[in-house]
Design an enzyme around this catalytic site. Structure first.
Site, PDB file in Angstrom:
ATOM      1  N   HIS A 148       0.824  -1.215   0.000  1.00  0.00           N
ATOM      2  CA  HIS A 148       0.000   0.000   0.000  1.00  0.00           C
ATOM      3  C   HIS A 148       0.858   1.264   0.000  1.00  0.00           C
ATOM      4  CE1 HIS A 148      -3.951  -1.944   0.692  1.00  0.00           C
ATOM      5  NE2 HIS A 148      -3.240  -2.844   1.370  1.00  0.00           N
ATOM      6  N   ASP A 176      -0.060  -5.480   5.914  1.00  0.00           N
ATOM      7  CA  ASP A 176      -1.174  -6.206   5.293  1.00  0.00           C
ATOM      8  C   ASP A 176      -1.067  -6.223   3.772  1.00  0.00           C
ATOM      9  OD1 ASP A 176      -1.683  -3.381   5.341  1.00  0.00           O
ATOM     10  OD2 ASP A 176      -3.745  -3.783   4.734  1.00  0.00           O
ATOM     11  N   GLU A 177      -1.629  -7.261   3.187  1.00  0.00           N
ATOM     12  CA  GLU A 177      -1.875  -7.363   1.740  1.00  0.00           C
ATOM     13  C   GLU A 177      -0.645  -7.029   0.898  1.00  0.00           C
ATOM     14  OE1 GLU A 177      -6.665  -6.421   1.756  1.00  0.00           O
ATOM     15  OE2 GLU A 177      -5.296  -4.734   1.476  1.00  0.00           O
ATOM     16  N   VAL A 178       0.493  -7.570   1.285  1.00  0.00           N
ATOM     17  CA  VAL A 178       1.713  -7.352   0.509  1.00  0.00           C
ATOM     18  C   VAL A 178       1.731  -8.341  -0.655  1.00  0.00           C
ATOM     19  CG1 VAL A 178       4.226  -7.301   0.551  1.00  0.00           C
ATOM     20  CG2 VAL A 178       2.927  -6.562   2.563  1.00  0.00           C
TER      21      VAL A 178
END
EC number: 3.2.1.52
Length: 450
Positions: free
Chosen positions: A182, A243-245
């Protein structure tokens, strides 16, 4: 205030055992509130000023208009003795000011609402892929080019005002430095901070563009930001994201791939672990505890500090896995406590009943020792479809339902019994706090009562 009866509540005495207690993780928030039958005086005893604040909030909620007499104020059910303490030490809200910039006035009004509901944490998700609105003096292009416009940034005075406003109301402010994923907006200011993957099949999804942890320049910038957050936010916790790498962008960057080969690494979760542990060390060196999103736990990252806290959004089974491994955990169950859902595509709206009934640890799910590692929960308001104009409508009164779940004992869970209480509180918040809290059932708010 004068009451409909001849009695006048003329005195509220407050006794605090430790007037210098610091607001932070584990602060004692218990209190006792006593009002005698003649209602001439009330007394508050508390271990800390923050328990005393909760007691005064409770007292204000006991006072309402005397509907029978038609005028004056009253406290029903006298005498009153309330011994109260929260079930969980961490009771919060995540606010995302990156997908849409939120005015300081909106953040402060929300903090007022947190205090009215005895919530004690504002988790400030300041940056994300879409924008980097935090001013970093040593690296002006981060906000200068990474924010939506140079006018939509938070400077040091803004941050100080939010922190002070929150502290005066017993609310901690925990900043989130969401990395390494992100991070697209970081690269708008300094393009060598992020991985370069123009051939990545989903390169248009900016949420999938990560920082480049292999470049020492990245760590120079991160060190400056960590030091700034440590100075600006007095809380003893910093949220480091994680998160969400999506590792594919790393894999397609030739410089990162070469760095991996030199290390003899073939699994890009090793690079995630390198980033997480190095950043965690920087944060710990500032005397702060690190919070990570659950993906870091799921990746099996080694070498994490044992006091790392994991924030779990994927469901309670993940929560139980975290505490079984001996780590502390915060629940942010997306199926119940993501309050933006219903506005965002891809996730369903949670009713206030769903928010209220979301018990973190139903009987039989964890051992007593593991249950103690669940330190609380947070609702989340992601802002892809949220701005200053609709924050209140998405938060209230559902966040009040979350607040009661996190404060009250597990057995206070009857939805039918909670409905009139929450409906009345929603009206109270409208009248007293200027919060645009909506209804939870047919009825009306009689402004004369509040």
């Amino acid at each position: 205030p004068a009451f409909a009866s001849p009695s006048v509540l003329s005195t509220v005495s407050v006794a605090v055992a430790d007037a210098t207690a610091k607001l932070g993780a584990g602060t004692n928030e218990s209190y006792t509130l006593s009002i005698p039958a003649d209602a001439t005086a009330a007394s508050v005893t508390a271990a800390t000023p923050y328990g005393a604040l909760h007691a005064l909030t409770t007292l204000s909620q006991l006072v309402d208009r005397d509907a029978v007499a038609g005028s004056g104020l009253r406290i029903a059910g006298l005498p009153v003795v309330i011994d109260d303490a929260p079930r969980y030490e961490h009771r919060g809200l995540l606010m995302d000011s990156a997908r849409h910039y939120l005015n300081i006035s909106t953040i402060m009004r929300t903090i007022d609402g947190l205090a009215q509901n005895k919530l004690n944490v504002l988790h400030w998700h300041i940056t994300d892929a879409e924008s980097f609105p935090l001013e970093v003096p040593g690296f002006p292009a981060l906000a200068g080019s990474g924010a939506y416009t140079p006018l939509l940034v938070y400077n040091a005075d803004d941050v100080a005002a939010v922190v002070a406003h929150a502290a005066a109301r017993g609310v901690r402010v925990i900043p989130e430095l969401d990395t390494p994923g992100h991070s697209y907006a970081w690269g708008l200011g300094y393009d060598n901070l992020t991985a370069s993957c123009p051939t990545y099949r989903y390169v248009s999804n900016i949420n999938n563009i990560p920082l480049d942890p292999t470049a020492e320049w990245t760590w120079t910038v991160l060190q400056a930001i960590v030091q700034q957050l440590a100075q600006q936010f007095p809380d003893d916790v910093v949220h480091a994201g994680g998160d969400e790498v999506v590792t594919e962008c790393w894999e397609l960057d030739p410089d990162i791939a070469a760095w991996m080969r030199n290390k003899g690494w073939t699994d890009y979760t090793q690079l995630l672990g390198y980033h997480v542990t190095r950043l965690g060390g920087m944060i710990a060196a500032q005397g702060k505890t690190v919070v990570q999103w659950i993906e870091v736990f799921d990746a099996g990252v080694k070498g994490l500090a044992k006091d790392t806290v994991f924030q779990v959004w994927k469901g309670k089974d993940e929560l139980y896995s975290v505490v079984e491994a001996g780590y502390r955990a915060i629940l942010s169950d997306s199926d119940a406590w993501y309050l933006n859902c219903g506005m965002n595509p891809g996730c369903a709206y949670s009713s206030w009943q769903t928010c209220y009934s979301n018990e973190p640890t139903p009987p039989g799910t964890v051992t007593p020792a593991q249950e103690k590692l669940v330190i609380g929960g947070e609702a989340a308001l992601w802002s892809e479809f949220t701005n200053d104009g609709n924050v209140d409508q998405q938060l209230w009164p559902r966040l009040s339902a979350v607040a009661e779940r996190l404060w009250s004992p597990r057995d206070v869970a009857n939805v039918t019994a909670a409905e009139p209480r929450l409906a009345y509180h929603s009206c109270r918040m409208q009248a007293r706090g200027g919060l645009d809290s909506g209804p939870i059932a047919p009825g009306f708010c009689d402004v004369r009562v509040f």
